[in-house]
Design a protein around this motif. Structure first.
Motif, short mmCIF file in Angstrom:
data_model
loop_
_atom_site.label_atom_id
_atom_site.label_comp_id
_atom_site.label_asym_id
_atom_site.label_seq_id
_atom_site.Cartn_x
_atom_site.Cartn_y
_atom_site.Cartn_z
N ILE A 1 0.80 -1.22 -0.12
CA ILE A 1 -0.04 -0.21 -0.08
C ILE A 1 0.71 1.44 -0.33
O ILE A 1 1.55 1.23 0.34
CB ILE A 1 -0.74 -0.24 1.69
CG1 ILE A 1 -1.48 -0.77 1.19
CG2 ILE A 1 -1.60 1.39 1.68
CD1 ILE A 1 -2.78 -1.73 2.85
N SER A 2 0.78 2.35 -0.86
CA SER A 2 1.16 3.83 -0.60
C SER A 2 0.57 5.31 0.04
O SER A 2 -1.08 4.56 0.41
CB SER A 2 1.32 4.21 -2.31
OG SER A 2 1.75 5.58 -2.59
N ASN B 1 4.68 7.60 -0.58
CA ASN B 1 5.91 6.97 -0.58
C ASN B 1 6.75 5.96 -1.43
O ASN B 1 7.74 5.35 -0.99
CB ASN B 1 5.77 6.40 0.80
CG ASN B 1 5.29 5.32 1.53
OD1 ASN B 1 4.25 4.96 0.96
ND2 ASN B 1 4.98 4.95 2.77
N ARG B 2 5.36 5.19 -2.16
CA ARG B 2 5.92 4.66 -2.60
C ARG B 2 4.74 4.79 -4.27
O ARG B 2 3.82 5.22 -3.78
CB ARG B 2 6.00 2.71 -2.26
CG ARG B 2 4.75 2.74 -1.34
CD ARG B 2 5.08 1.41 -1.37
NE ARG B 2 6.18 1.38 -0.24
CZ ARG B 2 6.43 0.66 1.07
NH1 ARG B 2 4.47 1.05 1.85
NH2 ARG B 2 7.01 1.36 2.48
N GLY B 3 5.07 3.75 -5.14
CA GLY B 3 4.06 3.72 -6.31
C GLY B 3 3.97 5.46 -6.77
O GLY B 3 3.22 5.82 -7.42
N ARG B 4 5.10 6.09 -7.59
CA ARG B 4 4.83 7.11 -7.15
C ARG B 4 3.71 7.82 -8.83
O ARG B 4 3.10 8.35 -9.44
CB ARG B 4 5.93 8.39 -7.45
CG ARG B 4 5.87 9.98 -7.60
CD ARG B 4 7.55 10.19 -6.92
NE ARG B 4 6.90 11.48 -8.04
CZ ARG B 4 8.28 12.38 -8.48
NH1 ARG B 4 9.35 11.58 -8.82
NH2 ARG B 4 8.18 13.20 -9.35
N PHE B 5 4.30 6.64 -9.69
CA PHE B 5 3.52 6.69 -11.69
C PHE B 5 1.71 6.72 -11.07
O PHE B 5 1.31 6.99 -11.58
CB PHE B 5 3.70 5.61 -11.62
CG PHE B 5 3.29 5.30 -13.23
CD1 PHE B 5 3.29 6.39 -13.88
CD2 PHE B 5 2.52 4.80 -13.46
CE1 PHE B 5 3.74 6.22 -15.45
CE2 PHE B 5 2.13 4.80 -14.96
CZ PHE B 5 2.19 5.47 -15.89
N THR B 6 1.79 5.91 -9.86
CA THR B 6 -0.07 6.04 -9.56
C THR B 6 -0.44 6.68 -9.13
O THR B 6 -1.50 7.13 -9.38
CB THR B 6 -0.20 4.10 -9.29
OG1 THR B 6 0.97 3.53 -8.76
CG2 THR B 6 -0.93 3.32 -10.40
#
Lengths: 300, 447
Positions: free
Chosen positions: B404-405, B426-431
């Motif tokens: 999970i981001s 903090n992650r999944g920047r593209f999404t």
């Protein structure tokens, strides 16, 4: 029975030719910058996906056990998972060049599967230790995690190639970090530059590892629970067990390096490649390293 | 505010105010993620060694093709028994110490920060700190909030028009839960080692053994193991199922359990289906030919036979027996071969007996009834199992949460009525970027 084996062969052929066509189309996309080539490549991958499902269903049907017990069957499962994850990413994110990384890997796996000797390929009845419902659960989880790590490896390689090209083009310009800049508030959508592609491959490597990591954990754990039911011990430092733990540790290192120290860029991509080497040893190399429980050499 | 880009090596409450700088640096060193990564990789390296060097007794190393010096070095560092060597166990101990320190001094403070609602931020800081920014069309604040909520953000609105929202806080629990899971596995493993035992029992059909006797020969027994069982286990029947004459489908044993105060009970076990009684588990683990059933004259008896390895007859069994006045050597290569009899006075083979065949030796009629098979049971008690399994699933839950981001967004109202939307994930920047664009288009099309 023989008819069923023949149908299985047709499905394997479909898988082979579908993925081979995808490889050619994706590379056409890169060299010729043809838009249609990418669609054709994705279609080839989809055909291959259908082929892998068909082959597994046929084998399950005529062999009477989940087709996950020898090298050929596990390769089939791995290719199925790899193509499935690829198609999902293609559908959701439509990334450039990702197919060009995924298709050759799938093709190498099919090539490897098709040159296996019959003893590793043909259906054989299950030995006592493998007769358990954990076979399905444990092996398919391991294969899904391997597939995620294979694709993460492909993405990391593309990242490194793009990175090197960027560096050459820009002579040491900024790395990574494609951004959604303020666009005057009028235009919607996003311009894809080379640096957004770079950011995408960095991100997708990370996310694929974030997918593979818990699945690998679950795979190791279900293996432990199965081992406890079959052999009376959940962990026995068998070489395959140990290497799966090593792989898990390497990726744990990757995730820690990345989330807490903000390791992006090449270092992170190289870590992902080291993880992949560990996956290869776990999946294939261990059987040549040592005799262990997973080679089923002895009675059980 | 971006937790992802701050320097996070520093533990949040390593305040040197009273305890002095040495205490602070002690904590900083032992809770550092860098140390953690180093230890993880060191454990991985040690484990690799264990998969390259034959494990078990030193003979594996001695028999491998290496120079004597290399063998000496390997044996000196315990490479034949890596996972129980002092240095590997120390490495694990140090690792768990590091894990405990970092959980307490890094994970928890960070979690406390992450769970607080994001603080409002000036527009200028948004432009400075957030690479992902979008201008939003002029829109009513209520509508903006509604769209954010529809996208499942938790929204905080401030009187000055500032809006702060976040989503996916569950991911912040990932590290803490994973670490707790690892500790649980450690505790379970220690419980297994201290309170359990592991033993083996080869049983012939008809044989009955007190469980205490099995515990006595345990090859692994914890110092806190319960160790007293006043009941017995017997083998009523052992057999195999075949796919075809050369391929075994399954091994079965029918076990008889006799407990005081209970009627005797019979249970079937096979590979992958153990029997658990009073905390003791019986596994179908191995089998073998342990002797031959003979009838000599009027009496029938079971001749225990020994592994014939010392006669270089690997895998087979043999025995010297006296029959009448003669001495004979009985030899059985495996459970499907005929019994071979050699006269030890003349060293000549005198008979080859299939199952049920008879011959006369020193005036006695000798019949080979059948080979005597034993069923090998693995017998163990392991009170650590439920703890280990609980730890397993805690780890899986923890690492799954990492997918999970955690997304935080800020909206500042500009003078012209537009909003500046920016944020961090903090992650999944593209999404995340796609999500920001989606929010904007939802506002645009409905405006």
């Amino acid at each position: 029975m023989n008819n069923l084996v023949a149908i299985e062969t047709i499905f394997v052929d479909l898988l082979f030719w579908g993925v081979l066509a995808a490889v050619i189309f994706f590379w056409t996309e890169i060299i010729g910058k043809q838009k249609w080539a990418r669609l054709a490549g994705a279609a080839g991958m989809a055909l291959g996906f259908v082929g892998s499902i068909g082959a597994m269903v046929m084998r399950y049907y005529y062999a009477g056990y989940p087709p996950l017990s020898n090298l050929f069957e596990s390769l089939l499962g791995l290719i199925f998972a790899l193509l499935g994850i690829y198609l999902f990413i293609e559908w959701r994110m439509k990334p450039k060049y990702f197919g060009a990384a995924a298709a050759p890997m799938a093709f190498l796996l099919i090539g490897f599967a098709s040159i296996l000797p019959a003893r590793l390929k043909d259906a054989h009845p299950l030995m006592p230790a493998l007769q358990s419902y954990w076979l399905k659960i444990h092996v398919s989880l391991m294969l899904i995690s391997y597939a995620a790590f294979f694709l993460a490896f492909g993405a990391a390689v593309v990242y490194l190639i793009l990175h090197a090209r960027n560096k050459r083009d820009e002579q040491g310009g900024g790395t990574g970090g494609g951004t959604l800049a303020l666009e005057g508030g009028s235009t919607f959508g996003q311009t894809r530059t080379q640096s957004t592609a770079l950011a995408f491959f960095d991100e997708i490597t990370y996310r694929l590892i974030l997918l593979g990591f818990p699945v690998l954990a679950l795979g190791i754990i279900t293996g432990g629970i199965w081992a406890n039911a079959a052999w009376g011990t959940y962990w026995s430092w068998d070489p395959k067990e140990t290497w799966s733990l090593i792989t898990w540790l390497v990726y744990a290192g990757y995730l820690h390096a990345r989330t807490t120290r903000d390791w992006r860029d090449q270092r992170s991509a190289i870590f992902a490649i080291v993880g992949f080497v560990s996956v290869l040893v776990t999946y294939l190399g261990v059987n040549y390293l040592a005799q262990g429980l997973h080679t089923y050499g002895s009675l059980l | 505010m971006s937790t992802a880009t701050q320097s996070q090596e520093k533990p949040a409450n390593g305040s040197p105010a009273s305890g002095g700088a040495s205490w602070a640096s002690f904590i900083r060193f032992w809770s550092s993620v860098k140390l953690g990564i180093t230890l993880i990789l060191a454990i991985a390296m040690g484990s690799i060694l264990g998969t390259l060097v034959p494990q078990g007794d030193p003979s594996g190393v001695m028999n491998s093709p290496m120079s004597d010096q290399a063998k000496q070095i390997l044996l000196a560092i315990g490479a034949h028994n890596v996972y129980y060597s002092w240095w590997f166990l120390s490495l694990l101990a140090v690792f768990f110490f590091n894990l405990a320190m970092s959980t307490w001094f890094v994970c928890l403070p960070r979690l406390r920060v992450a769970l607080k609602p994001p603080r409002p931020m000036a527009e200028s800081s948004q432009e400075r700190m957030h690479p992902d920014r979008l201008a939003l069309p002029t829109v009513e604040q209520d509508k903006l909030i509604a769209v954010l909520r529809a996208n499942r953000f938790r929204v905080f609105a401030f009187p000055n028009g500032q809006i702060v929202a976040d989503k996916g806080r569950a991911s912040k629990f990932s590290a803490l839960i994973t670490h707790i899971g690892l500790f649980t596995i450690l505790i379970g493993g220690l419980a297994s080692g201290l309170m359990g035992f592991k033993s083996q029992a080869p049983l012939f059909v008809g044989q009955e053994v007190p469980v205490n006797e099995i515990v006595k020969v345990a090859h692994q027994q914890g110092s806190l193991a319960a160790g007293h069982y006043n009941w017995s286990v017997g083998l009523e029947k052992f057999w195999m199922d075949y796919y075809n004459p050369d391929t075994v489908r399954q091994f079965y044993s029918n076990l008889t359990i006799k407990r005081p105060g209970h009627p005797p009970e019979t249970h079937q076990i096979y590979v992958n289906k153990p029997l658990r009684i009073d905390g003791v588990t019986f596994y179908q683990s191995f089998w073998g030919v342990g002797g031959a059933k003979l009838s000599i004259g009027e009496s029938s008896r079971m001749v225990d036979m020994e592994n014939a390895e010392r006669f270089k007859l690997q895998g087979s069994i043999s025995r010297r027996v006296d029959i009448g006045t003669g001495q004979y050597f009985l030899y059985l290569p495996d459970q499907r071969s005929p019994l071979q009899v050699i006269d030890l006075n003349t060293f000549q083979p005198v008979a080859v007996l299939d199952k049920g065949q008879s011959t006369t030796l020193s005036g006695e009629k000798v019949t080979f009834s059948e080979p005597a098979l034993y069923s090998g049971l693995q017998v163990k008690a392991d009170p650590g199992i439920p703890i280990v399994y609980a730890g397993f699933f805690t780890v899986v839950l923890g690492v799954a949460l990492a997918f999970i981001s955690h997304r935080q967004i800020w909206l500042s109202r500009r003078e012209n009525g537009e909003y500046l939307l920016s944020g961090v994930a903090n992650r999944g920047r593209f999404t995340f970027q796609q999500e920001l664009l989606k929010i904007r288009s939802q506002l645009g099309t409905t405006a």
